[in-house]
Design a protein around this motif. Structure first.
Motif, mmCIF file in Angstrom:
data_model
loop_
_atom_site.group_PDB
_atom_site.id
_atom_site.type_symbol
_atom_site.label_atom_id
_atom_site.label_comp_id
_atom_site.label_asym_id
_atom_site.label_seq_id
_atom_site.Cartn_x
_atom_site.Cartn_y
_atom_site.Cartn_z
ATOM 1 N N ALA A 1 -4.967 4.277 -13.129
ATOM 2 C CA ALA A 1 -5.862 4.154 -11.773
ATOM 3 C C ALA A 1 -5.442 4.740 -10.891
ATOM 4 O O ALA A 1 -4.434 5.304 -10.364
ATOM 5 C CB ALA A 1 -5.509 2.513 -11.384
ATOM 6 N N THR A 2 -6.564 5.441 -10.096
ATOM 7 C CA THR A 2 -6.491 5.910 -8.991
ATOM 8 C C THR A 2 -7.060 5.286 -7.770
ATOM 9 O O THR A 2 -8.360 4.881 -7.716
ATOM 10 C CB THR A 2 -7.382 7.561 -9.005
ATOM 11 N N LEU A 3 -6.132 5.307 -6.706
ATOM 12 C CA LEU A 3 -6.592 4.670 -5.467
ATOM 13 C C LEU A 3 -7.069 5.709 -4.554
ATOM 14 O O LEU A 3 -6.482 6.734 -4.127
ATOM 15 C CB LEU A 3 -5.356 3.979 -4.905
ATOM 16 N N ARG A 4 -8.236 5.464 -3.962
ATOM 17 C CA ARG A 4 -8.693 6.538 -2.896
ATOM 18 C C ARG A 4 -9.120 5.669 -1.358
ATOM 19 O O ARG A 4 -9.688 4.578 -1.713
ATOM 20 C CB ARG A 4 -9.976 7.118 -3.182
ATOM 21 N N THR A 5 -8.304 6.150 -0.550
ATOM 22 C CA THR A 5 -8.465 5.607 0.919
ATOM 23 C C THR A 5 -8.285 6.752 1.845
ATOM 24 O O THR A 5 -7.556 7.682 1.613
ATOM 25 C CB THR A 5 -7.667 4.399 0.987
ATOM 26 N N THR A 6 -8.695 6.411 3.188
ATOM 27 C CA THR A 6 -8.275 7.311 4.217
ATOM 28 C C THR A 6 -7.000 7.356 4.826
ATOM 29 O O THR A 6 -6.273 8.196 5.334
ATOM 30 C CB THR A 6 -9.346 7.186 5.259
ATOM 31 N N GLU A 7 -6.178 6.229 4.406
ATOM 32 C CA GLU A 7 -4.725 6.138 4.978
ATOM 33 C C GLU A 7 -4.021 5.109 4.224
ATOM 34 O O GLU A 7 -4.788 4.043 3.858
ATOM 35 C CB GLU A 7 -4.997 5.568 6.559
ATOM 36 N N VAL A 8 -3.057 5.186 3.912
ATOM 37 C CA VAL A 8 -2.286 4.386 2.836
ATOM 38 C C VAL A 8 -0.673 4.560 3.342
ATOM 39 O O VAL A 8 -0.250 5.290 3.669
ATOM 40 C CB VAL A 8 -2.280 4.683 1.463
ATOM 41 N N ASP A 9 0.098 3.276 3.461
ATOM 42 C CA ASP A 9 1.359 2.905 3.745
ATOM 43 C C ASP A 9 2.229 2.648 2.472
ATOM 44 O O ASP A 9 1.671 1.695 1.672
ATOM 45 C CB ASP A 9 1.508 2.053 4.631
ATOM 46 N N PHE A 10 3.211 3.166 1.986
ATOM 47 C CA PHE A 10 3.829 2.941 0.995
ATOM 48 C C PHE A 10 5.422 2.637 1.179
ATOM 49 O O PHE A 10 6.047 3.379 1.626
ATOM 50 C CB PHE A 10 3.997 3.788 -0.046
ATOM 51 N N ASP A 11 5.985 1.430 0.879
ATOM 52 C CA ASP A 11 7.319 1.251 1.162
ATOM 53 C C ASP A 11 7.844 1.522 -0.103
ATOM 54 O O ASP A 11 7.929 0.843 -1.234
ATOM 55 C CB ASP A 11 7.639 -0.208 1.504
ATOM 56 N N THR A 12 8.962 2.587 -0.380
ATOM 57 C CA THR A 12 9.580 3.066 -1.502
ATOM 58 C C THR A 12 10.719 2.082 -1.869
ATOM 59 O O THR A 12 10.965 1.839 -3.016
ATOM 60 C CB THR A 12 10.506 4.279 -1.232
ATOM 61 N N GLY A 13 11.229 1.346 -0.947
ATOM 62 C CA GLY A 13 12.211 0.341 -1.351
ATOM 63 C C GLY A 13 11.747 -1.002 -2.045
ATOM 64 O O GLY A 13 12.047 -1.198 -3.138
ATOM 65 N N THR A 14 10.438 -1.394 -1.754
ATOM 66 C CA THR A 14 9.741 -2.474 -2.100
ATOM 67 C C THR A 14 8.816 -2.180 -3.302
ATOM 68 O O THR A 14 8.316 -2.843 -4.197
ATOM 69 C CB THR A 14 9.146 -3.463 -1.384
ATOM 70 N N GLU A 15 8.213 -0.867 -3.278
ATOM 71 C CA GLU A 15 7.377 -0.227 -4.198
ATOM 72 C C GLU A 15 6.145 -0.946 -3.815
ATOM 73 O O GLU A 15 5.323 -1.293 -4.724
ATOM 74 C CB GLU A 15 7.865 -0.268 -5.657
ATOM 75 N N ILE A 16 5.971 -1.265 -2.743
ATOM 76 C CA ILE A 16 4.265 -2.051 -2.201
ATOM 77 C C ILE A 16 3.622 -0.990 -1.217
ATOM 78 O O ILE A 16 4.384 -0.576 -0.463
ATOM 79 C CB ILE A 16 4.792 -3.118 -1.457
ATOM 80 N N GLY A 17 2.365 -0.927 -1.771
ATOM 81 C CA GLY A 17 1.737 -0.016 -0.599
ATOM 82 C C GLY A 17 0.599 -0.771 -0.332
ATOM 83 O O GLY A 17 0.186 -1.761 -0.858
ATOM 84 N N TYR A 18 -0.004 -0.307 0.917
ATOM 85 C CA TYR A 18 -1.271 -1.105 1.327
ATOM 86 C C TYR A 18 -2.078 -0.168 2.198
ATOM 87 O O TYR A 18 -1.798 0.942 2.831
ATOM 88 C CB TYR A 18 -0.861 -2.228 2.162
#
Length: 579
Positions: A1-18
């Motif tokens: 799957a490929t996510l496309r968006t203008t801005e994304v945050d990703f927490d490498t500790g929890t491995e959660i992006g938004y």
């Protein structure tokens, strides 16, 4: 799957992006977009909030908020959701959809729309490939072509054959331009049959569903109040939470049901394995002036099915794994009148072709009740088909007509012509009871008893009544305080404006007229006498015992479908960057 968006945050500790400013996901043939979203890398699960739109190989989807697992290919809906397919439309407020298996389950405010049917329920489990499903709680099925509305708290349905079986407080409304018929029983089911009709090639007209007018839902059904039933149209956010809490993993593809909307214990015990309804044979006609009473000798028998629900109904809508085997085909043995079979006699092979014609059968099994404004019925079981438009009632049936008349017999037939009752046959141990005077206080009841009877109506009023075979009558006169008792081979009454104008006895007539002073109490009742006013259905409301939902077809069909504006904007941004 490929996510496309203008801005994304990703927490490498929890491995959660938004992402907070619109995003779109492309996954093979799927497109999925939303205003905001979260991605859980460990579980391969996306959470979408606000103007969620998706396009799969089978459906186009619009939702306020939902979750999608890229491993299981399961969508989980958390709020207002609309789904369109090539053949219809579905909606719910909670549920899930397995896009690989094309199976879905809805838990709240569930709705299905097709060309001919409209279905409401609290919970629906539906296998789209087979077009078969099961519904729970507050079920309503509207068939605009067959002009029927079915209501219950449990139903199995087959969208292919347009068949359904309903239990748990089931009822059916059959509506037309003249009146509505209300029916209830312990179990009700409807089966649609297709037969070949021979037609001449020179003037053949193919009988298809397109030739049957869609009359729409009735404007009014015997003064039943219709509940206002609005639904939320798709819109931005629509009250979706700023952040959905992390839902439990649904690796099996099944979410927990809403316990408030599902009866936890539904078993097939209430549907008997086999019911054999009785032979019901007309007596030989009397050869006299009322020989028209009976034209021939017929035998009716209905054999209801070996249980089509041998597989146990699950205790809840979500057993460990639902498979196609848990949704059996609805296949019932049934009587097929001779008039239904294709008649090929008189047609040369080179001048004849066959066109499809459909008809509907309705079965009411155990504790059946029927209400129409001009007559009411009770019996153990009823059967009706739209080919001959005859209602057949079996096992201890009782008919009430007008304000006073009650008729009992072993079985009954009611012949409907142009939506109105034309005539009725009462076969085996038939008896008419009519109170003399006030039915609530009188001790005197006029009675007619015979093997078989026939009632003929005109303009919804009794026009002629005939009895044949060991006829016995008792008639009281409160003006003269007398009782007339007679016996004959046959008997006839002609009516005018609802009043008896001519009474005739035929063959082997005997009788006597006694004063009330000389009659004993045991003489005023014929053998088999019954008077059952408390069993009489009082209204359509009493039969269906729930509110009807008005049709939402027009509003649902006008809803705007997904147009994927976020994906288009991101495509434009990408195109501009590349250029």
């Amino acid at each position: 799957a490929t996510l496309r968006t203008t801005e994304v945050d990703f927490d490498t500790g929890t491995e959660i992006g938004y992402f907070e400013n619109e995003g779109t996901i492309v996954d093979s043939f799927r497109i999925l977009e939303s205003k905001r979203g979260y991605y859980y890398s460990k579980t391969k699960e996306f959470e979408f909030i606000g103007q969620v739109q998706s396009d799969t190989k089978d459906y186009v989807l619009l939702s306020d908020s939902m979750t999608y697992n890229t491993n299981t290919k399961v969508f989980t809906f958390h709020s207002n959701t609309h789904i369109w397919s090539e053949n219809g439309y579905l909606s719910c407020h909670k549920g899930w959809y397995d896009s690989d298996k094309n199976i879905m389950s809805f838990y709240s405010k569930s709705y299905i729309l097709s060309d001919r049917q409209e279905i409401f329920a609290d919970s629906i489990y539906y296998e789209s490939n087979r077009k078969k499903g099961r519904m729970y709680s507050n079920v309503q099925i509207i068939d605009t072509v067959q002009k029927t509305i079915a209501l219950a708290d449990f139903a199995d349905f087959d969208m292919n054959a347009e068949n359904f079986l309903i239990r748990k407080n089931p009822s059916i409304v059959m509506y037309d331009g003249n009146d509505s018929v209300f029916i209830r029983a312990d179990t009700l089911y409807s089966v649609t049959q297709t037969v070949k009709i021979p037609v001449s090639k020179s003037d053949s007209t193919h009988l298809t569903s397109d030739t049957v007018p869609d009359s729409g839902a009735p404007e009014r059904l015997s003064k039943i109040p219709l509940r206002n039933s609005g639904f939320a149209a798709p819109g931005p956010d629509s009250g979706a939470p700023a952040r959905l809490s992390k839902p439990p993993l649904r690796n099996t593809g099944f979410a927990a049901p809403d316990p408030d909307s599902i009866n936890p214990r539904l078993t097939p015990d209430t549907v008997p394995d086999k019911i054999i309804l009785p032979d019901s044979t007309f007596a030989t006609p009397v050869q006299d002036s009322i020989a028209l009473l009976i034209s021939d000798t017929l035998t009716d028998k209905i054999i209801l099915p070996d249980s089509a629900f041998a597989a146990s109904v699950p205790d809840s809508i979500t057993p460990a794994r639902l498979t196609p085997d848990t949704l059996p085909d609805i296949a019932f043995a049934r009587p097929v009148p001779d008039s239904i079979a294709a008649d090929t006699t008189g047609y040369a092979p080179d001048t004849t072709e066959y066109a499809d014609s459909t008809y509907k059968e309705i079965f009411a099994v155990r504790n059946a009740r029927l209400y129409r404004s001009d007559f009411q019925l009770k019996g153990d079981s009823m059967y009706f088909n739209t080919v001959d438009s005859v209602w057949r009632v079996y096992y201890d049936p009782i008919l009430w007509n007008g304000k006073k008349m009650q008729i009992i017999s072993d079985s009954m037939k009611f012949f409907i012509v142009n939506g109105d009752l034309d005539h009725a046959d009462f076969n085996g141990n038939a008896m008419v009871v009519v109170p003399e005077g006030n039915p609530d206080s009188t001790a005197y009841f006029n009675q007619i008893k015979s093997r078989n009877m026939k009632a003929l109506l005109k303009n919804r009023s009794l026009n002629r009544f005939e009895a044949t075979g060991n006829v016995q009558t008792i008639a009281f006169s409160l003006n003269n305080y007398t009782m007339n008792k007679a016996e004959s081979a046959s008997f006839r009454i002609d009516f005018e404006s609802g009043r008896a104008r001519r009474i005739a006895y035929y063959e082997q007539v005997t009788g006597k007229n006694d004063s009330f002073v000389h009659i004993r109490e045991d003489e005023i009742r014929l053998p088999g006498y019954r008077w059952e006013p408390d069993l009489r259905p009082k209204s359509g409301d009493e039969i269906i015992s729930r509110l009807l939902r008005p049709s939402e077809r027009t509003a649902r069909e006008s809803l705007p479908r997904p147009s994927f504006p976020i994906t288009k904007r991101i495509d434009e941004i990408e195109s501009g960057i590349k250029n």
